[in-house]
Write a protein that holds these residues in place. Structure first.
Motif, PDB file in Angstrom:
ATOM      1  N   THR A  76      42.438  44.281  44.685  1.00 10.26           N
ATOM      2  CA  THR A  76      41.933  44.312  43.313  1.00 10.26           C
ATOM      3  C   THR A  76      41.206  43.027  42.941  1.00 10.26           C
ATOM      4  O   THR A  76      40.374  43.019  42.033  1.00 10.26           O
ATOM      5  CB  THR A  76      43.068  44.512  42.278  1.00 10.26           C
ATOM      6  OG1 THR A  76      43.898  43.341  42.261  1.00 10.26           O
ATOM      7  CG2 THR A  76      43.869  45.766  42.551  1.00 10.26           C
ATOM      8  N   GLY A  77      41.545  41.944  43.623  1.00 10.90           N
ATOM      9  CA  GLY A  77      40.973  40.645  43.272  1.00 10.90           C
ATOM     10  C   GLY A  77      41.617  40.035  42.041  1.00 10.90           C
ATOM     11  O   GLY A  77      41.206  38.974  41.575  1.00 10.90           O
ATOM     12  N   ASP A  78      42.646  40.694  41.506  1.00 10.84           N
ATOM     13  CA  ASP A  78      43.303  40.227  40.286  1.00 10.84           C
ATOM     14  C   ASP A  78      44.563  39.408  40.535  1.00 10.84           C
ATOM     15  O   ASP A  78      45.148  38.894  39.585  1.00 10.84           O
ATOM     16  CB  ASP A  78      43.668  41.412  39.392  1.00 10.84           C
ATOM     17  CG  ASP A  78      42.446  42.065  38.779  1.00 10.84           C
ATOM     18  OD1 ASP A  78      41.417  41.374  38.625  1.00 10.84           O
ATOM     19  OD2 ASP A  78      42.520  43.264  38.457  1.00 10.84           O
ATOM     20  N   VAL A  79      45.017  39.300  41.772  1.00  8.04           N
ATOM     21  CA  VAL A  79      46.237  38.539  42.054  1.00  8.04           C
ATOM     22  C   VAL A  79      45.975  37.078  41.685  1.00  8.04           C
ATOM     23  O   VAL A  79      45.014  36.471  42.155  1.00  8.04           O
ATOM     24  CB  VAL A  79      46.659  38.669  43.531  1.00  8.04           C
ATOM     25  CG1 VAL A  79      47.852  37.778  43.828  1.00  8.04           C
ATOM     26  CG2 VAL A  79      46.982  40.127  43.860  1.00  8.04           C
ATOM     27  N   GLY A  80      46.797  36.539  40.807  1.00  9.82           N
ATOM     28  CA  GLY A  80      46.623  35.175  40.317  1.00  9.82           C
ATOM     29  C   GLY A  80      45.673  35.064  39.136  1.00  9.82           C
ATOM     30  O   GLY A  80      45.512  33.987  38.564  1.00  9.82           O
ATOM     31  N   GLY A  81      45.069  36.165  38.759  1.00  8.32           N
ATOM     32  CA  GLY A  81      44.097  36.153  37.679  1.00  8.32           C
ATOM     33  C   GLY A  81      44.684  35.789  36.324  1.00  8.32           C
ATOM     34  O   GLY A  81      44.039  35.120  35.517  1.00  8.32           O
ATOM     35  N   PHE A  82      45.906  36.217  36.077  1.00  7.88           N
ATOM     36  CA  PHE A  82      46.507  35.931  34.772  1.00  7.88           C
ATOM     37  C   PHE A  82      46.756  34.436  34.625  1.00  7.88           C
ATOM     38  O   PHE A  82      46.471  33.849  33.578  1.00  7.88           O
ATOM     39  CB  PHE A  82      47.802  36.734  34.591  1.00  7.88           C
ATOM     40  CG  PHE A  82      48.332  36.669  33.191  1.00  7.88           C
ATOM     41  CD1 PHE A  82      47.650  37.272  32.156  1.00  7.88           C
ATOM     42  CD2 PHE A  82      49.501  35.986  32.912  1.00  7.88           C
ATOM     43  CE1 PHE A  82      48.124  37.210  30.847  1.00  7.88           C
ATOM     44  CE2 PHE A  82      49.980  35.921  31.610  1.00  7.88           C
ATOM     45  CZ  PHE A  82      49.293  36.527  30.578  1.00  7.88           C
ATOM     46  N   ARG A  83      47.268  33.774  35.683  1.00  4.62           N
ATOM     47  CA  ARG A  83      47.465  32.324  35.648  1.00  4.62           C
ATOM     48  C   ARG A  83      46.132  31.610  35.469  1.00  4.62           C
ATOM     49  O   ARG A  83      46.005  30.679  34.676  1.00  4.62           O
ATOM     50  CB  ARG A  83      48.127  31.834  36.944  1.00  4.62           C
ATOM     51  CG  ARG A  83      49.591  32.110  37.013  1.00  4.62           C
ATOM     52  CD  ARG A  83      50.233  31.559  38.289  1.00  4.62           C
ATOM     53  NE  ARG A  83      50.189  30.115  38.307  1.00  4.62           N
ATOM     54  CZ  ARG A  83      49.395  29.384  39.109  1.00  4.62           C
ATOM     55  NH1 ARG A  83      48.600  29.950  39.974  1.00  4.62           N
ATOM     56  NH2 ARG A  83      49.432  28.091  39.064  1.00  4.62           N
ATOM     57  N   ARG A  84      45.138  32.047  36.220  1.00  4.64           N
ATOM     58  CA  ARG A  84      43.812  31.427  36.143  1.00  4.64           C
ATOM     59  C   ARG A  84      43.244  31.565  34.735  1.00  4.64           C
ATOM     60  O   ARG A  84      42.833  30.587  34.113  1.00  4.64           O
ATOM     61  CB  ARG A  84      42.870  32.073  37.158  1.00  4.64           C
ATOM     62  CG  ARG A  84      41.457  31.504  37.134  1.00  4.64           C
ATOM     63  CD  ARG A  84      40.468  32.353  37.893  1.00  4.64           C
ATOM     64  NE  ARG A  84      40.340  33.659  37.231  1.00  4.64           N
ATOM     65  CZ  ARG A  84      40.560  34.831  37.829  1.00  4.64           C
ATOM     66  NH1 ARG A  84      40.902  34.886  39.097  1.00  4.64           N
ATOM     67  NH2 ARG A  84      40.432  35.965  37.159  1.00  4.64           N
ATOM     68  N   ASP A  85      43.240  32.793  34.231  1.00  2.00           N
ATOM     69  CA  ASP A  85      42.645  33.048  32.921  1.00  2.00           C
ATOM     70  C   ASP A  85      43.436  32.416  31.782  1.00  2.00           C
ATOM     71  O   ASP A  85      42.895  32.211  30.694  1.00  2.00           O
ATOM     72  CB  ASP A  85      42.495  34.550  32.693  1.00  2.00           C
ATOM     73  CG  ASP A  85      41.509  35.178  33.668  1.00  2.00           C
ATOM     74  OD1 ASP A  85      40.720  34.441  34.304  1.00  2.00           O
ATOM     75  OD2 ASP A  85      41.533  36.415  33.806  1.00  2.00           O
ATOM     76  N   SER A  86      44.699  32.102  32.036  1.00  5.72           N
ATOM     77  CA  SER A  86      45.527  31.431  31.035  1.00  5.72           C
ATOM     78  C   SER A  86      45.406  29.913  31.110  1.00  5.72           C
ATOM     79  O   SER A  86      45.970  29.207  30.284  1.00  5.72           O
ATOM     80  CB  SER A  86      46.992  31.845  31.196  1.00  5.72           C
ATOM     81  OG  SER A  86      47.141  33.221  30.924  1.00  5.72           O
ATOM     82  N   TRP A  88      46.569  27.823  33.453  1.00  4.26           N
ATOM     83  CA  TRP A  88      47.804  27.158  33.857  1.00  4.26           C
ATOM     84  C   TRP A  88      47.602  26.373  35.146  1.00  4.26           C
ATOM     85  O   TRP A  88      46.825  26.748  36.019  1.00  4.26           O
ATOM     86  CB  TRP A  88      48.906  28.175  34.051  1.00  4.26           C
ATOM     87  CG  TRP A  88      49.568  28.531  32.748  1.00  4.26           C
ATOM     88  CD1 TRP A  88      48.943  28.864  31.588  1.00  4.26           C
ATOM     89  CD2 TRP A  88      50.960  28.572  32.481  1.00  4.26           C
ATOM     90  NE1 TRP A  88      49.860  29.121  30.616  1.00  4.26           N
ATOM     91  CE2 TRP A  88      51.108  28.950  31.131  1.00  4.26           C
ATOM     92  CE3 TRP A  88      52.072  28.330  33.240  1.00  4.26           C
ATOM     93  CZ2 TRP A  88      52.355  29.084  30.531  1.00  4.26           C
ATOM     94  CZ3 TRP A  88      53.326  28.478  32.647  1.00  4.26           C
ATOM     95  CH2 TRP A  88      53.451  28.841  31.301  1.00  4.26           C
ATOM     96  N   ASP A  89      48.366  25.287  35.238  1.00  6.76           N
ATOM     97  CA  ASP A  89      48.432  24.456  36.445  1.00  6.76           C
ATOM     98  C   ASP A  89      47.049  24.047  36.922  1.00  6.76           C
ATOM     99  O   ASP A  89      46.297  23.447  36.173  1.00  6.76           O
ATOM    100  CB  ASP A  89      49.225  25.167  37.542  1.00  6.76           C
ATOM    101  CG  ASP A  89      50.683  25.400  37.158  1.00  6.76           C
ATOM    102  OD1 ASP A  89      51.215  24.604  36.360  1.00  6.76           O
ATOM    103  OD2 ASP A  89      51.285  26.358  37.651  1.00  6.76           O
ATOM    104  N   GLU A  90      46.713  24.399  38.140  1.00  4.05           N
ATOM    105  CA  GLU A  90      45.458  23.934  38.740  1.00  4.05           C
ATOM    106  C   GLU A  90      44.222  24.487  38.040  1.00  4.05           C
ATOM    107  O   GLU A  90      43.106  24.008  38.263  1.00  4.05           O
ATOM    108  CB  GLU A  90      45.409  24.271  40.241  1.00  4.05           C
ATOM    109  CG  GLU A  90      45.234  25.743  40.559  1.00  4.05           C
ATOM    110  CD  GLU A  90      46.512  26.559  40.617  1.00  4.05           C
ATOM    111  OE1 GLU A  90      46.462  27.668  41.172  1.00  4.05           O
ATOM    112  OE2 GLU A  90      47.569  26.108  40.105  1.00  4.05           O
ATOM    113  N   HIS A  91      44.385  25.465  37.177  1.00  7.65           N
ATOM    114  CA  HIS A  91      43.246  26.065  36.478  1.00  7.65           C
ATOM    115  C   HIS A  91      42.972  25.424  35.112  1.00  7.65           C
ATOM    116  O   HIS A  91      42.020  25.794  34.436  1.00  7.65           O
ATOM    117  CB  HIS A  91      43.476  27.564  36.288  1.00  7.65           C
ATOM    118  CG  HIS A  91      43.755  28.285  37.562  1.00  7.65           C
ATOM    119  ND1 HIS A  91      42.815  28.459  38.547  1.00  7.65           N
ATOM    120  CD2 HIS A  91      44.901  28.850  38.037  1.00  7.65           C
ATOM    121  CE1 HIS A  91      43.348  29.119  39.569  1.00  7.65           C
ATOM    122  NE2 HIS A  91      44.607  29.357  39.277  1.00  7.65           N
TER     123      HIS A  91
END
Length: 130
Positions: A76-86, A88-91
């Motif tokens: 899906t390409g969405d794994v980790g997307g919620f953290r990224r879009d939020s 968080w951390d490295e994002h």
């Protein structure tokens, strides 16, 4: 609903287990997270948000299990997307934390839960769906 823990990504930190408000996840003997009570998932995404390894995949469907595999989740390409879009951390340097927007989603879920509880009570009282 939580669909999969991607075993080869899970580092066994336990953050997802600790943050889950419904005790959906447990630690296996290996220390890695496993889905123990999938049907209890509230689809709050907290497990995904707190997973530093992007080892969890939550599907937005809240009322049934979709049966997604780790390979399908990764595709899906969405794994980790919620953290990224939020953000968080490295994002944090590249994405503004927009988690505050979840308030409307949580309110919608609360109202749906109230409606579901009322419908269940009506079924229990009448012995049938009203």
């Amino acid at each position: 609903m939580i669909e999969v823990v991607i075993d080869d990504r899970c580092g066994g930190c336990g953050s997802c287990v600790d943050v889950c408000p419904s005790d959906v996840l447990e630690r296996a003997a290996s220390g890695k997270a496993v889905i123990a009570r999938q049907a209890d998932c509230q689809t709050c995404y907290l497990c995904e948000l707190y997973c530093p390894e992007d080892a969890l995949f939550v599907w937005p469907q809240t009322d049934r299990i979709a049966g997604i595999t780790a390979d399908q989740a990764l595709a899906t390409g969405d794994v980790g997307g919620f953290r990224r879009d939020s953000g968080w951390d490295e994002h944090a340097a590249t994405h503004t934390n927009q988690h505050w927007r979840m308030g409307a989603i949580f309110e919608r879920a609360r109202l749906m839960a109230i409606d579901d509880a009322a419908a269940k009570a009506a079924r229990d009282e009448n012995g049938r769906t009203s």
